[in-house]
Write an enzyme that holds these catalytic residues in place. Sequence first.
Site, PDB file in Angstrom:
ATOM      1  N   ASN A 143      45.769   8.328  10.468  1.00  0.00           N
ATOM      2  CA  ASN A 143      45.260   7.028  10.013  1.00  0.00           C
ATOM      3  C   ASN A 143      46.231   6.438   8.992  1.00  0.00           C
ATOM      4  O   ASN A 143      47.278   7.031   8.707  1.00  0.00           O
ATOM      5  CB  ASN A 143      43.846   7.183   9.431  1.00  0.00           C
ATOM      6  CG  ASN A 143      43.845   8.156   8.269  1.00  0.00           C
ATOM      7  OD1 ASN A 143      44.449   7.900   7.233  1.00  0.00           O
ATOM      8  ND2 ASN A 143      43.190   9.302   8.448  1.00  0.00           N
ATOM      9  N   ASP A 186      38.407  12.649  11.576  1.00  0.00           N
ATOM     10  CA  ASP A 186      37.114  13.245  11.920  1.00  0.00           C
ATOM     11  C   ASP A 186      37.222  14.176  13.124  1.00  0.00           C
ATOM     12  O   ASP A 186      36.447  15.113  13.250  1.00  0.00           O
ATOM     13  CB  ASP A 186      36.096  12.129  12.219  1.00  0.00           C
ATOM     14  CG  ASP A 186      35.730  11.379  10.947  1.00  0.00           C
ATOM     15  OD1 ASP A 186      35.402  12.053   9.952  1.00  0.00           O
ATOM     16  OD2 ASP A 186      35.826  10.143  10.929  1.00  0.00           O
ATOM     17  N   LYS A 244      56.053  19.021  24.952  1.00  0.00           N
ATOM     18  CA  LYS A 244      55.760  17.581  25.004  1.00  0.00           C
ATOM     19  C   LYS A 244      55.114  17.219  26.345  1.00  0.00           C
ATOM     20  O   LYS A 244      55.654  17.572  27.405  1.00  0.00           O
ATOM     21  CB  LYS A 244      57.068  16.793  24.817  1.00  0.00           C
ATOM     22  CG  LYS A 244      56.851  15.305  24.776  1.00  0.00           C
ATOM     23  CD  LYS A 244      58.158  14.554  24.654  1.00  0.00           C
ATOM     24  CE  LYS A 244      57.883  13.070  24.813  1.00  0.00           C
ATOM     25  NZ  LYS A 244      59.116  12.297  24.937  1.00  0.00           N
ATOM     26  N   PHE A 263      34.417   9.395  -1.368  1.00  0.00           N
ATOM     27  CA  PHE A 263      34.723   8.004  -1.029  1.00  0.00           C
ATOM     28  C   PHE A 263      33.996   7.646   0.255  1.00  0.00           C
ATOM     29  O   PHE A 263      33.615   8.528   1.024  1.00  0.00           O
ATOM     30  CB  PHE A 263      36.239   7.822  -0.822  1.00  0.00           C
ATOM     31  CG  PHE A 263      36.985   7.561  -2.100  1.00  0.00           C
ATOM     32  CD1 PHE A 263      37.178   8.580  -3.024  1.00  0.00           C
ATOM     33  CD2 PHE A 263      37.491   6.307  -2.392  1.00  0.00           C
ATOM     34  CE1 PHE A 263      37.854   8.353  -4.205  1.00  0.00           C
ATOM     35  CE2 PHE A 263      38.176   6.055  -3.573  1.00  0.00           C
ATOM     36  CZ  PHE A 263      38.354   7.085  -4.477  1.00  0.00           C
ATOM     37  N   LYS A 271      25.909   8.281   2.747  1.00  0.00           N
ATOM     38  CA  LYS A 271      26.870   9.383   2.549  1.00  0.00           C
ATOM     39  C   LYS A 271      26.608  10.122   1.242  1.00  0.00           C
ATOM     40  O   LYS A 271      26.812  11.335   1.150  1.00  0.00           O
ATOM     41  CB  LYS A 271      28.301   8.850   2.591  1.00  0.00           C
ATOM     42  CG  LYS A 271      28.755   8.602   4.017  1.00  0.00           C
ATOM     43  CD  LYS A 271      30.151   8.062   4.146  1.00  0.00           C
ATOM     44  CE  LYS A 271      30.426   7.803   5.635  1.00  0.00           C
ATOM     45  NZ  LYS A 271      31.593   7.011   5.898  1.00  0.00           N
ATOM     46  N   LYS A 308      26.133  13.935   2.195  1.00  0.00           N
ATOM     47  CA  LYS A 308      27.279  14.795   1.868  1.00  0.00           C
ATOM     48  C   LYS A 308      27.052  15.620   0.604  1.00  0.00           C
ATOM     49  O   LYS A 308      27.813  16.536   0.313  1.00  0.00           O
ATOM     50  CB  LYS A 308      28.540  13.959   1.699  1.00  0.00           C
ATOM     51  CG  LYS A 308      28.911  13.171   2.947  1.00  0.00           C
ATOM     52  CD  LYS A 308      30.380  13.242   3.218  1.00  0.00           C
ATOM     53  CE  LYS A 308      30.719  12.531   4.520  1.00  0.00           C
ATOM     54  NZ  LYS A 308      32.023  12.917   5.042  1.00  0.00           N
TER      55      LYS A 308
HETATM   56  O1  PMT Z   1      45.347   6.348   0.563  1.00  0.00           O
HETATM   57  P1  PMT Z   1      45.249   4.852   0.279  1.00  0.00           P
HETATM   58  O2  PMT Z   1      46.203   4.043   1.138  1.00  0.00           O
HETATM   59  O3  PMT Z   1      45.409   4.521  -1.180  1.00  0.00           O
HETATM   60  O4  PMT Z   1      43.795   4.348   0.723  1.00  0.00           O
HETATM   61  C1  PMT Z   1      42.671   4.796   0.008  1.00  0.00           C
HETATM   62  C2  PMT Z   1      41.540   5.242   0.939  1.00  0.00           C
HETATM   63  C3  PMT Z   1      41.062   4.056   1.771  1.00  0.00           C
HETATM   64  C4  PMT Z   1      42.015   6.379   1.882  1.00  0.00           C
HETATM   65  C5  PMT Z   1      40.399   5.771   0.016  1.00  0.00           C
HETATM   66  O5  PMT Z   1      40.036   4.760  -0.894  1.00  0.00           O
HETATM   67  C6  PMT Z   1      39.175   6.211   0.817  1.00  0.00           C
HETATM   68  O6  PMT Z   1      38.279   5.430   1.088  1.00  0.00           O
HETATM   69  N1  PMT Z   1      39.147   7.520   1.215  1.00  0.00           N
HETATM   70  C7  PMT Z   1      38.105   8.087   2.084  1.00  0.00           C
HETATM   71  C8  PMT Z   1      38.384   7.694   3.495  1.00  0.00           C
HETATM   72  C9  PMT Z   1      37.385   8.309   4.452  1.00  0.00           C
HETATM   73  O7  PMT Z   1      37.742   9.188   5.192  1.00  0.00           O
HETATM   74  O8  PMT Z   1      36.126   7.894   4.306  1.00  0.00           O
HETATM   75  P2  PMT Z   1      34.868   8.457   5.159  1.00  0.00           P
HETATM   76  O9  PMT Z   1      33.819   7.453   4.916  1.00  0.00           O
HETATM   77  O10 PMT Z   1      35.264   8.731   6.572  1.00  0.00           O
HETATM   78  O11 PMT Z   1      34.538   9.835   4.476  1.00  0.00           O
HETATM   79  C10 PMT Z   1      33.584   9.977   3.441  1.00  0.00           C
HETATM   80  C11 PMT Z   1      34.017  11.059   2.463  1.00  0.00           C
HETATM   81  O12 PMT Z   1      34.044  12.322   3.114  1.00  0.00           O
HETATM   82  C12 PMT Z   1      35.389  10.864   1.867  1.00  0.00           C
HETATM   83  O13 PMT Z   1      35.330  11.282   0.518  1.00  0.00           O
HETATM   84  C13 PMT Z   1      36.276  11.788   2.685  1.00  0.00           C
HETATM   85  O14 PMT Z   1      37.394  12.284   1.925  1.00  0.00           O
HETATM   86  C14 PMT Z   1      35.316  12.923   3.021  1.00  0.00           C
HETATM   87  N2  PMT Z   1      35.579  13.578   4.300  1.00  0.00           N
HETATM   88  C15 PMT Z   1      35.456  12.889   5.473  1.00  0.00           C
HETATM   89  C16 PMT Z   1      35.652  13.548   6.672  1.00  0.00           C
HETATM   90  C17 PMT Z   1      35.974  14.917   6.657  1.00  0.00           C
HETATM   91  N3  PMT Z   1      36.174  15.579   7.780  1.00  0.00           N
HETATM   92  N4  PMT Z   1      36.098  15.562   5.498  1.00  0.00           N
HETATM   93  C18 PMT Z   1      35.903  14.917   4.320  1.00  0.00           C
HETATM   94  O15 PMT Z   1      36.024  15.523   3.246  1.00  0.00           O
END
Ligand code: PMT
Length: 396
Positions: free
Chosen positions: A207, A276, A286, A323, A337, A341
């Site tokens: 991403n 995810d 390849k 986040f 979340k 979470k």
């Molecule tokens: O890196 P930058 O360019 O500065 O951009 C910042 C950002 C957009 C990456 C950051 O601000 C942000 O939003 N990070 C979380 C992105 C994300 O994966 O969000 P989510 O809504 O899918 O996940 C929710 C939370 O679970 C997040 O804290 C994520 O780190 C965590 N997560 C998600 C999936 C996973 N398999 N494991 C996780 O720990």
Amino acid sequence: MEQKTVLIGVTGCIAAYKTCEIVRGLQKAGVRCKVVMTEHATQFVGPLTFRSLTHEPVAVGLFDNPSDPIHHISLAQEADLFLIAPCTANVLAKVANGIADDLLTTTALSTTAPLVIAPAMNVHMYENPATIYNMGKLEARGVRIIEAGSGYLACGDVGRGRLADVSDIVSVVLAELGIRRNLEGRQVMVTAGPTVEPIDPVRYLSNHSSGKMGYALARAAAVRGARVTLVSGPVSLPKPEGVRVVQVRTACEMLAAAEEAFAVADLGVFAAAVADMRPKQVAAHKLKKGESDSALSCIELVRNPDILATCAASKGRRVIVGFAAETDDVVAYAKGKLASKGADLIVANEVGEGKVFGADSNQAWLIDAHGAEQLPLMSKDRLADVILDRAVSLLP
Ligand code: PMT
């Protein structure tokens, strides 16, 4: 918080070697240090030592820098604070009386930045009414004097005159700069950046995360005195000063590193954009177009572990900040979340169309059990401070 610059004046005193530790202490808190020395100071510590520590030119003579004919003014203007440590009785007297006969004292007279002075001298010089009068004069003008300590002095006398403890000097300077050290003694784990999930040796799923948000959080936590482990996916950002960085690529690698760091942490901040899903099979060679088109057009995916939720399952008294990156219904999804979470605080941001990912600023919401607060648009450095202020208030 934007990086602050401290100009450090070093004068001719045996305690000049301790200024090296002051430089290191300030640098650990994210402060940029520049050094100006008197000629006498160079007899005790060479300018090269400070140049090596600060990676900045070290100024001594008024006319040393031919490219900058008014060097004392440019030095004075660059500083957010001017610290003179150690300060001899002679330089103290000159600064108290507005005498400007070398680069250091000329700079002291021309700066409008706050002035902090840490004197160091023989006990009889320190207790001389002239020195006491000069210190009083400076304090009356708003100069912060960090009193000398007592003990054995280099000259063999016992009494007041030792340079104050390096840690006290660093603390005073950071306080004057408005830098909070409220994570001292705490361990912080931050995840940052994207994960990459290989399809074959040349292709992967990932991403647009640049890591800027996570790195800003790690840097800000270190500035506040925390021991920080930054578990980072592949990004092209410099390592933040004073932070342990564990480089990972995939979500499974990130999980292993995050679990290890989180086990000893007081605070976990999950800013990474974790993929995810990952391809179920990683091809050893390849994948070729044509002969194995089906392998490229239909990649079977499996769910990656949720790193935040896995860590939250053994949370104990630790504080967890997660986040939420959403394209719509930001607050509603983020509230979901927070509960699903097991986080104490969710920083929600609206992503997409060039927003947030890779940007230097962000407009976010802070969501906790009490509700949602919409923050104004601000730099990611500033947002990191706002998030840490809230996280610190949740620590036991
Ligand atoms: O890196 P930058 O360019 O500065 O951009 C910042 C950002 C957009 C990456 C950051 O601000 C942000 O939003 N990070 C979380 C992105 C994300 O994966 O969000 P989510 O809504 O899918 O996940 C929710 C939370 O679970 C997040 O804290 C994520 O780190 C965590 N997560 C998600 C999936 C996973 N398999 N494991 C996780 O720990």
